[in-house]
Every structure is written in C-alpha cells, then in structure tokens.
Write a protein that holds these residues in place. Structure first.
Motif, PDB file in Angstrom:
ATOM      1  N   ARG A  63      84.408  94.083  12.686  1.00  0.00           N
ATOM      2  CA  ARG A  63      84.377  93.700  13.928  1.00  0.00           C
ATOM      3  C   ARG A  63      84.074  92.352  14.038  1.00  0.00           C
ATOM      4  O   ARG A  63      84.643  91.246  14.727  1.00  0.00           O
ATOM      5  CB  ARG A  63      83.097  94.521  14.985  1.00  0.00           C
ATOM      6  CG  ARG A  63      83.629  96.061  15.306  1.00  0.00           C
ATOM      7  CD  ARG A  63      82.764  96.287  16.462  1.00  0.00           C
ATOM      8  NE  ARG A  63      81.319  96.356  16.186  1.00  0.00           N
ATOM      9  CZ  ARG A  63      80.724  97.321  15.481  1.00  0.00           C
ATOM     10  NH1 ARG A  63      81.513  98.567  15.164  1.00  0.00           N
ATOM     11  NH2 ARG A  63      79.432  97.155  15.271  1.00  0.00           N
ATOM     12  N   ALA A  64      83.031  91.965  13.120  1.00  0.00           N
ATOM     13  CA  ALA A  64      82.449  90.590  12.917  1.00  0.00           C
ATOM     14  C   ALA A  64      83.633  89.431  12.365  1.00  0.00           C
ATOM     15  O   ALA A  64      83.630  88.393  12.702  1.00  0.00           O
ATOM     16  CB  ALA A  64      81.309  90.454  12.117  1.00  0.00           C
ATOM     17  N   TRP A  65      84.572  90.152  11.584  1.00  0.00           N
ATOM     18  CA  TRP A  65      85.427  89.240  10.625  1.00  0.00           C
ATOM     19  C   TRP A  65      86.808  89.853  11.010  1.00  0.00           C
ATOM     20  O   TRP A  65      87.375  90.556  10.143  1.00  0.00           O
ATOM     21  CB  TRP A  65      85.104  89.372   9.422  1.00  0.00           C
ATOM     22  CG  TRP A  65      83.786  88.672   9.110  1.00  0.00           C
ATOM     23  CD1 TRP A  65      82.727  89.375   8.776  1.00  0.00           C
ATOM     24  CD2 TRP A  65      83.416  87.419   9.263  1.00  0.00           C
ATOM     25  NE1 TRP A  65      81.622  88.422   8.743  1.00  0.00           N
ATOM     26  CE2 TRP A  65      81.947  87.384   8.998  1.00  0.00           C
ATOM     27  CE3 TRP A  65      83.867  86.123   9.767  1.00  0.00           C
ATOM     28  CZ2 TRP A  65      81.103  86.128   9.189  1.00  0.00           C
ATOM     29  CZ3 TRP A  65      83.073  85.097   9.881  1.00  0.00           C
ATOM     30  CH2 TRP A  65      81.930  84.891   9.544  1.00  0.00           C
ATOM     31  N   PRO A  66      87.502  89.988  12.052  1.00  0.00           N
ATOM     32  CA  PRO A  66      88.838  90.568  12.633  1.00  0.00           C
ATOM     33  C   PRO A  66      89.786  89.959  11.449  1.00  0.00           C
ATOM     34  O   PRO A  66      89.772  88.698  11.399  1.00  0.00           O
ATOM     35  CB  PRO A  66      89.383  90.306  13.995  1.00  0.00           C
ATOM     36  CG  PRO A  66      88.222  89.068  14.388  1.00  0.00           C
ATOM     37  CD  PRO A  66      86.923  89.227  13.540  1.00  0.00           C
ATOM     38  N   ARG A  67      90.714  90.946  11.217  1.00  0.00           N
ATOM     39  CA  ARG A  67      91.770  90.292  10.289  1.00  0.00           C
ATOM     40  C   ARG A  67      92.626  89.186  10.733  1.00  0.00           C
ATOM     41  O   ARG A  67      93.099  88.288  10.020  1.00  0.00           O
ATOM     42  CB  ARG A  67      92.663  91.467   9.967  1.00  0.00           C
ATOM     43  CG  ARG A  67      93.470  91.372   8.626  1.00  0.00           C
ATOM     44  CD  ARG A  67      94.489  92.619   8.584  1.00  0.00           C
ATOM     45  NE  ARG A  67      93.704  93.394   8.136  1.00  0.00           N
ATOM     46  CZ  ARG A  67      93.968  95.001   8.279  1.00  0.00           C
ATOM     47  NH1 ARG A  67      95.092  95.211   8.935  1.00  0.00           N
ATOM     48  NH2 ARG A  67      93.169  95.847   7.793  1.00  0.00           N
ATOM     49  N   GLU A  68      92.714  89.185  11.899  1.00  0.00           N
ATOM     50  CA  GLU A  68      93.254  88.055  12.653  1.00  0.00           C
ATOM     51  C   GLU A  68      92.935  86.660  12.296  1.00  0.00           C
ATOM     52  O   GLU A  68      93.557  85.684  12.502  1.00  0.00           O
ATOM     53  CB  GLU A  68      93.681  88.313  14.207  1.00  0.00           C
ATOM     54  CG  GLU A  68      94.652  89.543  14.261  1.00  0.00           C
ATOM     55  CD  GLU A  68      93.493  90.910  14.488  1.00  0.00           C
ATOM     56  OE1 GLU A  68      94.348  91.977  14.115  1.00  0.00           O
ATOM     57  OE2 GLU A  68      92.350  90.582  14.219  1.00  0.00           O
TER      58      GLU A  68
END
Length: 574
Positions: free
Chosen positions: A491-496
């Motif tokens: 959640r903290a580092w979304p792939r986008e």
C-alpha cells in the motif's frame, strides 16, 4: 603497476521505454530496437541523446572506455537469414553513429560476445560440427574487427549464454566445455587480435556448467585454460569474488596466480542489493581490493557495471535519470575510480565529491548502509561460510534473490540448519534496523533522496520479520504480523509509483526432516574448493544424470523462478 583501463558499461540508453515488467538486464534487448520507419528514427535519436549525456559524465569522472553489446548483432554472415541480415545492417548503421559519439569523448569501445552466437539457419547448416562452429566464429570476429576499426577490442564470455527468456533469433549457447577447449580457442583467436592490434579480454565468469564451470575459482582449471598464453593483446577480466557480486566474499586469489594482465570487475548498480533503488555502498570493498591487489603486480584496470546485471523489476537508468534518482549508483561509480585510479580513501573521495557541509553526512549515511547490509540483509554467520555445490560457490545470501524476499518454511529450515547462533543474528539485525531514523535525517541533510531510505526501511522491516520467523519458535501471531507488513508495504509503495520488492510468503510445512537436511547438506555441499571423492563419483556425474531424468519426467518439478530466470537451474547440472 599504474592502471590504464577504466571500463564502464553503457547499455542503459537501449532500455529506454522497455515495457517488460521484469527485465533481463544482462544484455541490450535488441528485439526492442526498431529498424524501420518513424519509430526507428525517434528511438535511435533518443539513444544517441542518452549516450552523449552518459559519455560526457563518465569521461569527466575519468573513465576512458565503455562496453557495449554485442558482436552477434553487428557482424554479418552469408548464412544469416535475410530478415536477420537486414536487422544487422540497420544496427551497423546506427552503431556507427554511436561509436562516433563515444570517440568524441575519447572513450575506447569494447564489444561483448558470448561464445557462441547462432541463428536457426546457422544452427541448421553447421549443427554440432565443432571445427565448423569455431571457423564460423573466427570469421565473425575477423569481419567485425575489419569493418569497425574504431573498436578497441572484444570482451568474451565463455561460461554463460543468453537467458531462457531471450526470444531473439540470434541466440547464444555454451560452446566451450573444458579448459583444454578454451585454451585452444584462445590460441586460434589471438593471432586475429594481434594482427589488427585490438584487445581480447577473456572473462572468467561461469555459472557452473561443464568442466569449465569452475574457471572463476579453480586454480587448475584456470591454469590449464591460460597455459602459455603470452600476448600483448590479451587481458583477463575477473569478478572480485569467487561467486557473483556479493558481500562477505574474499578477493579472488586467481588475481595472484596468473601472469597475464588482469582487470577487476565491480558492480555499482548492485543487482542483488536493490539495483540503485537504495544505497548499496561498495567503497569499503573497493578500498580493500585496491590495497590487496597492489601485491599482484598484474592489475591494469577495472570494469564497473553501472547499468548491467540481473533479472528484476527495478528500472532506474543511472546517469539518465532526473531528480537524483541515480544518486546511489553515481556515488559508487565515482568512488570506484577515485579509489583505484587515485588511491583515495572513501572519506577523501567523498570530501572531493560533496560540499563540506554535506560530505560528512554522506559518509555517515554510507557507513550505516554498510551496517544494514552486513547485519540485516545478509545473515553474517551464514554469509561467512565457504560452501560449494558441484562447480559453484554458494552465494552468501539465499533468502533474497534479485527482487524477491522469500519468507517460507524451506528458508526457515535452511537458516536454522546453517546458523548456530540465532540469538546473535536476531540482535544484530534489530540493532541495524534501528539506524533508519538517523539515515533518513542524514539523507535530507545531504540532499540525497530520503524517500529511497524510507522505502528501504519498509522493505527491511519485512527482512527483520523474516529473520524472526527463521530463528524464533513458531508463532501464529508473527505470521499475521508478516502478512500485515507485506500488505502495508504494497500500500505504501504502489507499483505505479515506484519499483518495489516482491515478497514471497508461504508458511506451508517443508516436508524434509532436520536430520535428512543435515545428511543431504553433508552429501551435496562441501566446505573446501577441491572435489571430494563423493563429488567425483556422485555430485559431478550421477547427480546430473538423475536431475535430467527427473526433469524429463516432470518438467515443473522445480519452482518457476528457478526454471525461468537466467539460464535456468538445470545449467548447474551440465
């Protein structure tokens, strides 16, 4: 001996716009390069722009040579299929312009080549005729060096070929399988290089296949391959350790056992340590290697990988990024040349690279990053063990593989088998993790990307939870915390937004008893370089036959990541 060759890889511009989710960074993705129409014009214009930018920066740092891929895509042959011949002609036209740019910055150019590259038509025409294959390769080399006088030489890789994911019709395969064959091939090649006054650089890197597979560490294999080779155009290139680019490995003693000129291979964009997404300092190791190699008497240079290496999702292109996203690789690249060329210390080099108000902060940040790797990412007790399987030295880290962290019962059993002092491993990991608040503060003080440290902190939280799972008694609450931490990380580092690690969880019991694991370990693994009698009889011979039979009957017996990355794990059993 003063060093004269400072090589750096320059393949980054060719990955611009490459859309694959998980990228093979080992070679230019030639199938991604356009050869017709407007797409060709715009893509190659961008490559030239990026390469000029790269050349300007690295030449200003003191690098005087670059490596590019590769012979197979620039050397035509009468047996080539028409469509392949047409693509090669386009590549020759475009690379001629790229070579001109590099020469504007007084950079020498070395092309790479595997032994041996083939196409379906050549494979059908020549088959397994060894003599014909070698004459074909000699012809390719001669044609290339004749057509491109701007080249300074070739870098030959004999112990690894294209990965299983490479779909290019020009595909390489392992050809040399013994030190005797390697020696004979060098004898055939060197007169061509001597006549044309170019360098032949032989890489000793191998992945364990065939009797030549221990070339990187076995003194007799290396001696037989290089026996009597004495040429002013011959150089041996070796990775700094007896395995891939890892920490805790001692300097490869082969540097002190051969008489030929050598260069040391270093990796600034550490493929097993985040590939530039976080600080992965190499300065202390460079200092140690440079100091030890003063006694070798034959080191003439170094080769730094700043864009090459690994199969992963991390996408940063050093020297081609904006807003400091390449800061960590750039620091390593600068440190490497200042330490080896100028005999500078890490501290003095950083003092010349950063303003006085920032240099101390950078130095402290890198020291803490080194602690994170040695005390948390790696498990020191395991990392310091000298273990060999067949012809390869076991990497000093097993639970993190390129962009994957494995938290599973198999990893737990392995770590509990090899680590005898789990309490120390837990204490050191927790202490290292406590450094992150200070590191974030230091990054902000130094003007370096603090967001990268925050991302690394969240990943390392999963690493320390994994360590607790490996070494503490089984606890369902800990498993829930690991699952929650994985969800929070995603959640903290979304792939986008940014590239991130893959966290592979599986708490299913690994059905192998501890006693059986110990027995298999003593049978298959050894703590000495030399082969035991059980290796000669079983591990090197019968085990390979057994593996091939099992793989034939059940192709999916191994996990996908072992079958589908690099050359596939079956390479180990050749």
């Amino acid at each position: 001996m003063p060093l004269r060759l400072f090589l750096i890889d320059a393949i980054g511009p060719f990955f611009r716009g490459y859309g694959k989710r998980r990228i093979n960074w080992s070679k230019i993705p030639f199938t991604h390069l356009a050869t017709t129409g407007e797409t060709r014009r715009t893509q190659w214009a961008r490559i030239r722009h990026d390469l000029r930018r790269f050349a300007a920066e690295v030449s200003a740092m003191g690098y005087n040579a670059v490596t590019l891929d590769d012979l197979a895509h620039l050397a035509p042959h009468p047996l080539h299929e028409p469509e392949i011949a047409a693509r090669i002609e386009v590549f020759r036209e475009e690379f001629t312009q790229l070579f001109a740019i590099l020469h504007e910055f007084d950079l020498k150019i070395y092309l790479t080549s595997d032994i041996i590259p083939l196409t379906p038509a050549i494979d059908a025409a020549i088959g397994d005729d060894r003599e014909a294959l070698e004459l074909y390769f000699l012809d390719l080399v001669d044609r290339l060096l004749t057509d491109f006088p701007e080249l300074s030489g070739l870098i030959l890789r004999i112990g690894e070929s294209d990965g299983v994911d490479v779909k290019d019709p020009i595909h390489t395969r392992l050809h040399l399988t013994s030190p005797q064959q390697t020696h004979a091939m060098l004898r055939r090649l060197l007169p061509v290089f001597e006549e044309k006054e170019r360098d032949l650089i032989l890489r000793t890197w191998t992945v364990g296949a065939y009797p030549i597979g221990d070339l990187i560490w076995h003194r007799q294999t290396l001696a037989r391959a290089l026996e009597g080779i004495d040429s002013p155009r011959f150089i041996v290139s070796m990775k700094h350790g007896e395995s891939d680019f890892f920490r805790f490995l001692p300097l490869n003693r082969a540097f002190f056992r051969i008489s030929q000129p050598t260069i040391i291979e270093l990796q600034a964009r550490r493929e097993y340590e985040g590939a530039g997404e976080c600080p992965a300092p190499i300065g202390p190791d460079c200092e140690r290697f440079a100091r030890e190699l003063e006694e070798s008497g034959n080191l003439i240079g170094m080769s730094v990988w700043c864009q090459t290496g690994g199969w992963h999702r991390f996408r940063r292109l050093p020297f081609l990024e904006e807003a400091g996203d390449d800061s960590w690789v750039r620091i390593n690249v600068q440190l490497a040349i200042r330490i080896f060329r100028d005999r500078a210390s890490v501290e003095s080099a950083l003092s010349s690279m950063f303003p006085p108000d920032k240099a101390d902060a950078v130095a402290e940040l890198l020291r803490h990053a080194e602690t994170i790797y040695r005390d948390l990412i790696y498990i020191e007790e395991f990392a310091r063990q000298k273990l060999f399987f067949r012809r390869v030295r076991i990497p000093p880290i097993l639970h993190i593989y390129w962009d994957c962290l494995f938290i599973n019962h198999a990893a737990r059993k392995l770590m509990r088998h090899f680590v005898t002092d789990p309490e120390r491993a837990l204490r050191s990991g927790e202490a290292a993790y406590s450094l992150f608040p200070r590191m974030i503060e230091l990054a902000r003080t130094a003007g370096l990307p603090a967001t990268d440290i925050e991302h690394w902190r969240d990943f390392c939280n999963l690493v320390r939870l994994a360590r607790r799972y490996y070494f503490l008694p089984y606890d369902e609450a800990l498993l829930d915390r690991i699952r929650s931490a994985k969800s929070g990380y995603k959640r903290a580092w979304p792939r986008e937004v940014r590239s991130r690690y893959r966290i592979k969880l599986s708490f299913q019991p690994f059905k192998l008893k501890r006693r059986t694991l110990g027995w298999l370990s003593s049978l298959l693994l050894r703590r000495q370089r030399g082969y035991r009698w059980i290796d000669q009889v079983f591990t090197l011979n019968l085990l390979g036959m057994m593996f091939r039979l099992i793989k034939t009957s059940n192709p999916k017996v191994l996990p996908k990541f072992l079958r589908k990355s690099a050359m596939g794990v079956e390479t180990l059993f050749r």
